[in-house]
Design a protein around this motif. Structure first.
Motif, short mmCIF file in Angstrom:
data_model
loop_
_atom_site.label_atom_id
_atom_site.label_comp_id
_atom_site.label_asym_id
_atom_site.label_seq_id
_atom_site.Cartn_x
_atom_site.Cartn_y
_atom_site.Cartn_z
N MET A 1 -0.12 -38.86 1.07
CA MET A 1 -0.30 -38.00 -0.11
C MET A 1 0.66 -38.44 -1.21
N LYS A 2 0.16 -38.36 -2.43
CA LYS A 2 0.99 -38.77 -3.56
C LYS A 2 1.27 -37.55 -4.43
N VAL A 3 2.52 -37.33 -4.76
CA VAL A 3 2.84 -36.23 -5.67
C VAL A 3 2.60 -36.72 -7.09
N VAL A 4 1.68 -36.06 -7.79
CA VAL A 4 1.32 -36.48 -9.15
C VAL A 4 2.24 -35.79 -10.16
N LYS A 5 2.57 -34.53 -9.85
CA LYS A 5 3.38 -33.76 -10.80
C LYS A 5 3.99 -32.56 -10.09
N GLU A 6 5.17 -32.17 -10.51
CA GLU A 6 5.77 -30.93 -10.02
C GLU A 6 6.05 -30.05 -11.23
N VAL A 7 5.58 -28.78 -11.14
CA VAL A 7 5.73 -27.89 -12.28
C VAL A 7 6.52 -26.66 -11.86
N PHE A 8 7.59 -26.36 -12.57
CA PHE A 8 8.33 -25.11 -12.31
C PHE A 8 7.44 -23.95 -12.74
#
Ligand SMILES: N[C@@H](CCC(=O)N[C@@H](CS)C(=O)NCC(=O)O)C(=O)O
Length: 299
Positions: A1-8
């Protein structure tokens, strides 16, 4: 799995992921909300954070519910994670609706395993949602022997419209093995075999053989599934929903449960003035969150 974005967001983070799916043979996007408890040092080592899976409706990606359903406040309140899967395989190589309509094909996988070509190539959404995705999330998030998140055992399922159908269908099909601890739905298609959206999808993905349709149709499944314990199903539906009379028909589910073990345990709350939109969904998310939190043992 690839993390594309992390949003608070709220007290936790929305993690946008993409991965290559074995079931659909495509790249799939999925959003996961990790609540504030995930990041807290106080989480008891043995307690795993349960998850609530939200299956979206026609035309949606994982972002619609992530942005507009406001589940994150509730996830923090009770301490569950949220999983927002996509609604179909996508890409140039994936067949879509020959008529070019939005109610079949891309964005409209109906959460079944297609048996008909050309859809059987990629539209294996039942296996993807109920088997592959939870396992893949488990391996990704619970690395190094530290299992903080529960994607496979203490799990609830809910959804909207086509996704409400997907939630009911997955819950009832997996009922004997207690696949899901809890099920609810927002404006679900309860009897796809009898309504135009469902008939188009089932014919396209499953073919003309009606027995194949019954194996996914909540109104057929519920007659053959014996309810145990205190299990209940919670449904909300707006009386100003433009799809109510033609595609949703919640009364058919209430008819189907008559004289079964589910009679009186499927609660359909028809709410005045509400339509089919995320204004409707987000209004009743807190009630569904409390319902699932109870069934997941969080309150
Ligand atoms: N795009 C369709 C509407 C389809 C629709 O209402 N989809 C629902 C699920 S069945 C939805 O969640 N749409 C995305 C949104 O409201 O963000 C239209 O133009 O009438």
């Amino acid at each position: 799995m690839k993390v594309v974005k992390e949003v608070f967001v709220c007290g936790g983070k929305l993690i946008k992921l993409s991965h290559k799916s074995i079931s659909t043979k495509t790249s799939m996007n999925v959003n996961v909300y990790l609540p504030k408890q995930y990041y807290s040092q106080d989480l008891p080592r043995k307690e795993r954070i349960p998850t609530v899976v939200f299956l979206s409706g026609l035309t949606c990606t994982p972002d619609n519910a992530s942005e507009k359903a406001f589940w994150q406040f509730q996830a923090d309140k009770y301490g569950f994670a949220m999983v927002f899967p996509d609604t179909s395989p996508r890409g140039d190589e994936v067949a879509s609706d020959p008529e070019g309509s939005w109610d079949f094909g891309h964005g409209a996988g109906f959460y079944v395993n297609a048996t008909q070509e050309p859809y059987a190539q990629h539209y294996m959404m039942y296996d993807y949602i109920h088997k592959e995705l939870p396992q893949t999330l488990d391996s990704h998030f619970n690395k190094d022997g530290v299992a903080k998140l529960d994607f496979q055992d203490n799990v609830a399922i809910t959804g909207h419209s086509m996704g409400g159908f997907g939630a009911l269908s997955g819950y009832l099909r997996g009922y004997s093995e207690k696949r899901y601890k809890s099920c609810s739905a927002f404006a679900p298609i309860v009897n796809p075999s009898k309504v135009p959206w469902g008939q188009k999808a089932f014919k396209g993905y499953l073919g003309d053989e009606r027995a194949q349709w019954q194996a996914y149709d909540p109104c057929s499944l519920i007659k053959n599934v014996r309810r145990t314990g205190d299990d209940k199903i919670l449904i909300h539906i707006g009386d100003a929903d433009p799809f109510l009379e033609e595609h949703l028909k919640p009364e058919l589910l209430l008819e189907a449960v008559k004289s079964t073990s589910w009679q009186g345990h499927v609660q359909v709350k028809k709410v005045h003035g509400f339509d089919h939109s995320y204004y409707f969904i987000s209004t009743f998310v807190p009630e569904h969150a409390e319902f699932h939190a109870k069934n997941l043992g969080l309150i």
